[in-house]
Write an enzyme that holds these catalytic residues in place. Sequence first.
Site, mmCIF file in Angstrom:
data_model
loop_
_atom_site.group_PDB
_atom_site.id
_atom_site.type_symbol
_atom_site.label_atom_id
_atom_site.label_comp_id
_atom_site.label_asym_id
_atom_site.label_seq_id
_atom_site.Cartn_x
_atom_site.Cartn_y
_atom_site.Cartn_z
ATOM 1 N N PHE A 1 -16.834 13.584 8.198
ATOM 2 C CA PHE A 1 -15.451 13.726 8.661
ATOM 3 C C PHE A 1 -14.867 14.964 7.972
ATOM 4 O O PHE A 1 -14.983 15.111 6.743
ATOM 5 C CB PHE A 1 -14.679 12.473 8.280
ATOM 6 C CG PHE A 1 -13.326 12.370 8.932
ATOM 7 C CD1 PHE A 1 -13.174 11.749 10.162
ATOM 8 C CD2 PHE A 1 -12.205 12.907 8.317
ATOM 9 C CE1 PHE A 1 -11.930 11.658 10.757
ATOM 10 C CE2 PHE A 1 -10.956 12.823 8.906
ATOM 11 C CZ PHE A 1 -10.815 12.191 10.131
ATOM 12 N N TYR B 1 -6.190 1.568 7.613
ATOM 13 C CA TYR B 1 -5.526 1.526 8.930
ATOM 14 C C TYR B 1 -6.504 1.464 10.089
ATOM 15 O O TYR B 1 -6.099 1.393 11.229
ATOM 16 C CB TYR B 1 -4.541 2.686 9.101
ATOM 17 C CG TYR B 1 -5.098 4.089 8.936
ATOM 18 C CD1 TYR B 1 -5.904 4.666 9.909
ATOM 19 C CD2 TYR B 1 -4.794 4.843 7.809
ATOM 20 C CE1 TYR B 1 -6.401 5.949 9.764
ATOM 21 C CE2 TYR B 1 -5.282 6.132 7.643
ATOM 22 C CZ TYR B 1 -6.088 6.675 8.629
ATOM 23 O OH TYR B 1 -6.573 7.943 8.467
ATOM 24 N N LYS B 2 -7.801 1.503 9.802
ATOM 25 C CA LYS B 2 -8.811 1.393 10.859
ATOM 26 C C LYS B 2 -9.169 -0.083 11.038
ATOM 27 O O LYS B 2 -8.342 -0.864 11.467
ATOM 28 C CB LYS B 2 -10.001 2.291 10.528
ATOM 29 C CG LYS B 2 -9.603 3.772 10.559
ATOM 30 C CD LYS B 2 -10.664 4.719 10.054
ATOM 31 C CE LYS B 2 -10.145 6.153 10.137
ATOM 32 N NZ LYS B 2 -10.978 7.104 9.387
ATOM 33 N N ASP C 1 -17.773 7.126 1.141
ATOM 34 C CA ASP C 1 -16.539 6.966 1.913
ATOM 35 C C ASP C 1 -16.778 5.832 2.909
ATOM 36 O O ASP C 1 -17.694 5.902 3.732
ATOM 37 C CB ASP C 1 -16.201 8.278 2.638
ATOM 38 C CG ASP C 1 -14.843 8.205 3.335
ATOM 39 O OD1 ASP C 1 -14.431 7.096 3.732
ATOM 40 O OD2 ASP C 1 -14.212 9.263 3.496
ATOM 41 N N ARG D 1 -15.735 7.619 22.389
ATOM 42 C CA ARG D 1 -15.958 6.637 21.319
ATOM 43 C C ARG D 1 -15.356 5.304 21.719
ATOM 44 O O ARG D 1 -14.200 5.239 22.150
ATOM 45 C CB ARG D 1 -15.240 7.069 20.037
ATOM 46 C CG ARG D 1 -15.945 8.068 19.218
ATOM 47 C CD ARG D 1 -15.427 8.109 17.783
ATOM 48 N NE ARG D 1 -13.970 8.044 17.645
ATOM 49 C CZ ARG D 1 -13.342 8.056 16.488
ATOM 50 N NH1 ARG D 1 -14.019 8.108 15.359
ATOM 51 N NH2 ARG D 1 -12.028 8.004 16.421
HETATM 52 C C1 LIG Z 1 -10.421 8.286 8.999
HETATM 53 C C2 LIG Z 1 -11.135 9.013 7.920
HETATM 54 C C3 LIG Z 1 -10.414 9.679 6.928
HETATM 55 C C4 LIG Z 1 -8.927 9.728 6.990
HETATM 56 O O1 LIG Z 1 -8.362 10.319 5.889
HETATM 57 P P1 LIG Z 1 -6.768 10.323 5.752
HETATM 58 O O2 LIG Z 1 -6.525 10.855 4.414
HETATM 59 O O3 LIG Z 1 -6.297 8.925 5.973
HETATM 60 O O4 LIG Z 1 -6.210 11.201 6.830
HETATM 61 C C5 LIG Z 1 -11.131 10.283 5.916
HETATM 62 N N1 LIG Z 1 -12.484 10.243 5.889
HETATM 63 C C6 LIG Z 1 -13.195 9.613 6.847
HETATM 64 C C7 LIG Z 1 -14.670 9.583 6.756
HETATM 65 C C8 LIG Z 1 -12.540 8.997 7.894
HETATM 66 O O5 LIG Z 1 -13.228 8.389 8.854
#
Ligand SMILES: *Cc1c(COP(=O)(O)O)cnc(C)c1O
Length: 416
Positions: free
Chosen positions: A131, A228-229, A203, A377
């Site tokens: 990401f 939040y996911k 992560d 997705r």
């Molecule tokens: C969704 C996601 C994020 C989101 O980071 P924010 O700081 O909440 O914007 C970070 N890393 C991964 C791998 C994600 O899937």
Amino acid sequence: MMLRSDCTAMDAGDPLRALRDRFALPSGVIYLDGNSLGARPKSALDRARQVVEAEWGNDLIRSWNKAGWFDLPARLGAKLAPLIGAKPDEVVVTDSTSVNLFKALAAALHRQEELRPQDKRRVIVTERANFPTDVYIAQGLTSWLDRGYEIKLIDSHEQLPQAIDETTAVVMLTHVNYRTGRMHDMREVTALAHARGALMLWDLAHSAGAVPVDLNGADADFAVGCTYKYLNGGPGAPAFIWVPARHQEAFRQPLSGWWSHASPFTMQSTFEPIEGIRRALCGTQPIVSLAMVECGLEIFMQTSMGAIRTKSLALTDLFIELVETRCSRHPLELVTPRDHAQRGSQVSIAHPHGYAVMQALIERGVIGDYREPHIMRFGFTPLYTSFADVWDAVDTLADILDREQYDLHAKRDAVT
Ligand SMILES: *Cc1c(COP(=O)(O)O)cnc(C)c1O
């Protein structure tokens, strides 16, 4: 050939089916984007009212003590811990995933220098397909440190064994890839990193609440993740950071704000870190948003990650099978691994007109999302997705493709 009635029969036998009622889902919508923003627990509305009206409105500043606001990051961390194989005093819910990653990566680099000062390990190994924020945070941190750290981006998980060597300080990976839905073997990769003297930072943004995770079982070093996911904490809800007991005493992170001070209300002019996981905190938290996280976690306490995983794999298997039988005439390509051991809780499918097809699906109430290049997705959230939903989603997809009911000039919104 599978029929819709087979799917409703699967729903009737689903041990999690009662939990769907714990969520407020709009009618006419099949929500397959809980991997990006989880649905709202019904209880969140009452909880928000309580926090805003009673705790903030009525009790005002007294709520830091009376309503337990000050302890909320640690209290929520303890509730989240069992979902990721952590001990209750090893997790805090705080800040964003990006910010927590910054703290965890900085702490990991510091720890590595302490453990092996002679080694001059200066390489962070991660994936080019990670990401983007994860890679950006690593780039930002290392350029600010200006101490010769470099980032090695690998192009496939198969390169991991050769990429990790005596120069590697930290291996920083996302457990389930946001785009492909591919999952790493946490135990195996962590063992590989350790065998070469590297520390392992995970992560869990697409893992927490989606797949069983055993951080302590895998002997991982640090982890961060999102609420939040799959955890349904609400838009922009604070994320989490995990530091195992064995690293807590040596844990040093650069955002040493007053919430990680040993005695924040003595207002001393020198920083002195608090013992334990609160050391990972920085400053005052968004309490209204943080309080919502508890509503999502409470639903997880009604079941187990084992039960969630069983249903998740059944949902994704069903989706793949139905797409392959009903849309076989179309140029669809399955991006997510078929192997259960390598699959998260989403299915990604590429189509040359993926963006337009996804827009057509959303217009017809089947909400997934789109990621470059060409990838549609579909996230599957066992707490509130039914087998009939899967059937109906594929039915709509087949109809859109068969009748070419999509607009190739569909306008791109800022958020896809
Ligand atoms: C969704 C996601 C994020 C989101 O980071 P924010 O700081 O909440 O914007 C970070 N890393 C991964 C791998 C994600 O899937």
